[in-house]
Design a protein around this motif. Structure first.
Motif, mmCIF file in Angstrom:
data_model
loop_
_atom_site.group_PDB
_atom_site.id
_atom_site.type_symbol
_atom_site.label_atom_id
_atom_site.label_comp_id
_atom_site.label_asym_id
_atom_site.label_seq_id
_atom_site.Cartn_x
_atom_site.Cartn_y
_atom_site.Cartn_z
ATOM 1 N N UNK A 285 0.833 -1.200 0.000
ATOM 2 C CA UNK A 285 0.000 0.000 0.000
ATOM 3 C C UNK A 285 0.868 1.250 0.000
ATOM 4 N N UNK A 286 0.645 2.110 -0.993
ATOM 5 C CA UNK A 286 1.317 3.414 -1.066
ATOM 6 C C UNK A 286 2.825 3.307 -0.873
ATOM 7 N N UNK A 287 3.427 2.320 -1.514
ATOM 8 C CA UNK A 287 4.868 2.174 -1.463
ATOM 9 C C UNK A 287 5.412 1.575 -0.182
ATOM 10 N N UNK A 288 4.540 1.106 0.702
ATOM 11 C CA UNK A 288 4.964 0.529 1.967
ATOM 12 C C UNK A 288 5.428 -0.909 1.825
ATOM 13 N N UNK A 289 5.787 -1.504 2.946
ATOM 14 C CA UNK A 289 6.259 -2.874 2.944
ATOM 15 C C UNK A 289 5.125 -3.847 2.625
ATOM 16 N N UNK A 290 5.505 -5.022 2.140
ATOM 17 C CA UNK A 290 4.516 -6.032 1.810
ATOM 18 C C UNK A 290 3.847 -6.558 3.079
ATOM 19 N N UNK A 291 2.512 -6.671 3.021
ATOM 20 C CA UNK A 291 1.729 -7.206 4.129
ATOM 21 C C UNK A 291 1.033 -8.486 3.677
ATOM 22 N N UNK A 292 0.824 -9.399 4.606
ATOM 23 C CA UNK A 292 0.060 -10.610 4.321
ATOM 24 C C UNK A 292 -1.312 -10.491 4.978
ATOM 25 N N UNK A 293 -2.359 -10.745 4.181
ATOM 26 C CA UNK A 293 -3.729 -10.586 4.649
ATOM 27 C C UNK A 293 -4.547 -11.794 4.220
ATOM 28 N N UNK A 294 -5.230 -12.430 5.156
ATOM 29 C CA UNK A 294 -6.205 -13.468 4.836
ATOM 30 C C UNK A 294 -7.590 -12.844 4.969
ATOM 31 N N UNK A 295 -8.286 -12.697 3.858
ATOM 32 C CA UNK A 295 -9.533 -11.927 3.877
ATOM 33 C C UNK A 295 -10.647 -12.649 3.136
ATOM 34 N N UNK A 296 -11.859 -12.476 3.638
ATOM 35 C CA UNK A 296 -13.045 -12.945 2.929
ATOM 36 C C UNK A 296 -13.441 -11.963 1.835
ATOM 37 N N UNK A 297 -13.110 -10.700 2.030
ATOM 38 C CA UNK A 297 -13.465 -9.657 1.069
ATOM 39 C C UNK A 297 -12.310 -8.677 0.976
ATOM 40 N N UNK A 298 -11.935 -8.345 -0.249
ATOM 41 C CA UNK A 298 -10.921 -7.317 -0.491
ATOM 42 C C UNK A 298 -11.386 -6.521 -1.699
ATOM 43 N N UNK A 299 -11.733 -5.268 -1.467
ATOM 44 C CA UNK A 299 -12.317 -4.430 -2.518
ATOM 45 C C UNK A 299 -11.717 -3.031 -2.455
ATOM 46 N N UNK A 300 -11.375 -2.491 -3.620
ATOM 47 C CA UNK A 300 -10.876 -1.126 -3.706
ATOM 48 C C UNK A 300 -11.999 -0.251 -4.243
ATOM 49 N N UNK A 301 -12.410 0.718 -3.438
ATOM 50 C CA UNK A 301 -13.628 1.470 -3.740
ATOM 51 C C UNK A 301 -13.359 2.923 -4.109
ATOM 52 N N UNK A 302 -14.076 3.372 -5.122
ATOM 53 C CA UNK A 302 -14.175 4.798 -5.415
ATOM 54 C C UNK A 302 -15.560 5.281 -5.007
ATOM 55 N N UNK A 303 -16.610 4.621 -5.510
ATOM 56 C CA UNK A 303 -17.969 4.972 -5.091
ATOM 57 C C UNK A 303 -18.403 4.196 -3.856
#
Length: 316
Positions: free
Chosen positions: A191-209
């Motif tokens: 995210x935004x040039x930061x370090x790599x993160x590990x995420x276990x997620x049921x939902x991952x969405x990038x929202x504008x609206x």
């Protein structure tokens, strides 16, 4: 004779062909108002996009008639140019229209608002630029104005696109069907040039609206003009919890659920840790396979409407 020249891009297949009929009506209304109209529609999205790009420099505005995918196609044509985008919602979900409070099923009112906006100051909204992050794959780039689905919602979108049910019903049924075999997805994100993160997620969405699935308000207070996107993650919920989660999203009462998180981001790269193949979806249409990089394009699209503040003024 008016000097205004407007391109008209209609999706002939949206809403089972209804958009084609609405497009003819919109062209008639615009011409009655003294506007010069040139139809750039085509049998495929690729051909329509190419026609619109060729004529773009001669246009005052591009009016699109269709659903969310047609709107993102039009946005891609005009992004970064002085050409303004007019929207006549005529799709099955119309989530972009819901988010911006545009009239649905009312082409006369849509055209009236577009004509009014032409004489008013420019209103610009953000867009999402999506590009493939595969090192050995072909380069790809696309634009979205609504949301980028990166996991469970992408799987549901793919299933809903194959379904024959009308409107939001097909999305709701697809959620239930996809839940039968779903398990959390192991991601890595930067995210935004930061370090790599590990995420276990049921939902991952990038929202504008923040609105998708025929009226689900995933991020009720999202804004399309603040130069930032919202990264939504949902973690720690089992299948039974997810069944109860999605009805609450339609009402916008889900934001206090444990495991639901919203982050403001400007750029993100997302991949999978288990090597599976998963295609992303944006504004209802298939996009690149993970991994992808997505970034906000602040004020990239000049749109012919007024923006109203969402209910609740705080940004997450």
């Amino acid at each position: 004779m008016s000097r205004l020249r407007v391109g008209l891009l209609t999706n002939p297949t949206a809403a089972s062909g209804t958009a084609h009929r609405v497009g003819r009506h919109v062209a008639h209304l615009l011409r009655l108002a003294g506007i010069s109209v040139v139809d750039v529609s085509g049998p495929t999205a690729h051909i329509a996009h190419a026609r619109a790009v060729v004529l773009r420099d001669t246009l005052t505005a591009l009016v699109v008639v269709g659903g969310d995918g047609t709107i993102s196609l039009g946005a891609d044509v005009v992004a970064g140019t002085p050409v303004r985008l007019g929207v006549v919602p005529a799709g099955s979900g119309n989530d972009f229209a819901r988010a911006l409070d545009l009239p649905v099923g009312a082409p006369e009112e849509s055209v009236r608002r577009i004509l009014q906006a032409m004489s008013r100051p420019v209103v610009a909204i953000d867009a999402i630029e999506i590009s493939s992050a595969l090192e050995d794959g072909p380069p790809s780039r696309s634009l979205a104005v609504g949301n980028l689905s990166l996991g469970f919602d992408a799987l549901v979108n793919a299933r809903a696109n194959r379904a024959r049910r009308p409107g939001s019903a097909r999305y709701t049924v697809s959620v239930v069907q996809e839940l039968r075999r779903f398990s959390p997805i192991p991601y890595w994100i930067e995210v935004d040039g930061g370090e790599r993160e590990e995420v276990d997620a049921s939902l991952l969405t990038l929202c504008n609206t923040g609105v998708f699935g025929g009226g689900m308000r995933l991020v009720p207070d999202a804004r399309v003009d603040d130069g930032a996107l919202r990264l939504v993650t949902l973690a720690g919920l089992g299948r039974a919890d997810l069944v109860r989660f999605f009805p609450r999203v339609y009402r916008g009462t889900h934001t206090d659920i444990a495991g639901f998180d919203v982050r403001r981001v400007r750029e993100i790269t997302v991949g999978l840790r288990d090597g599976r193949s998963l295609r992303t979806y944006a504004d209802g249409d298939p996009r690149a396979l993970l991994p992808v990089t997505a970034r906000v394009l602040p004020g990239a699209v000049r749109i012919l409407t007024e923006l109203r503040a969402p209910a609740g003024s705080a940004c997450p």
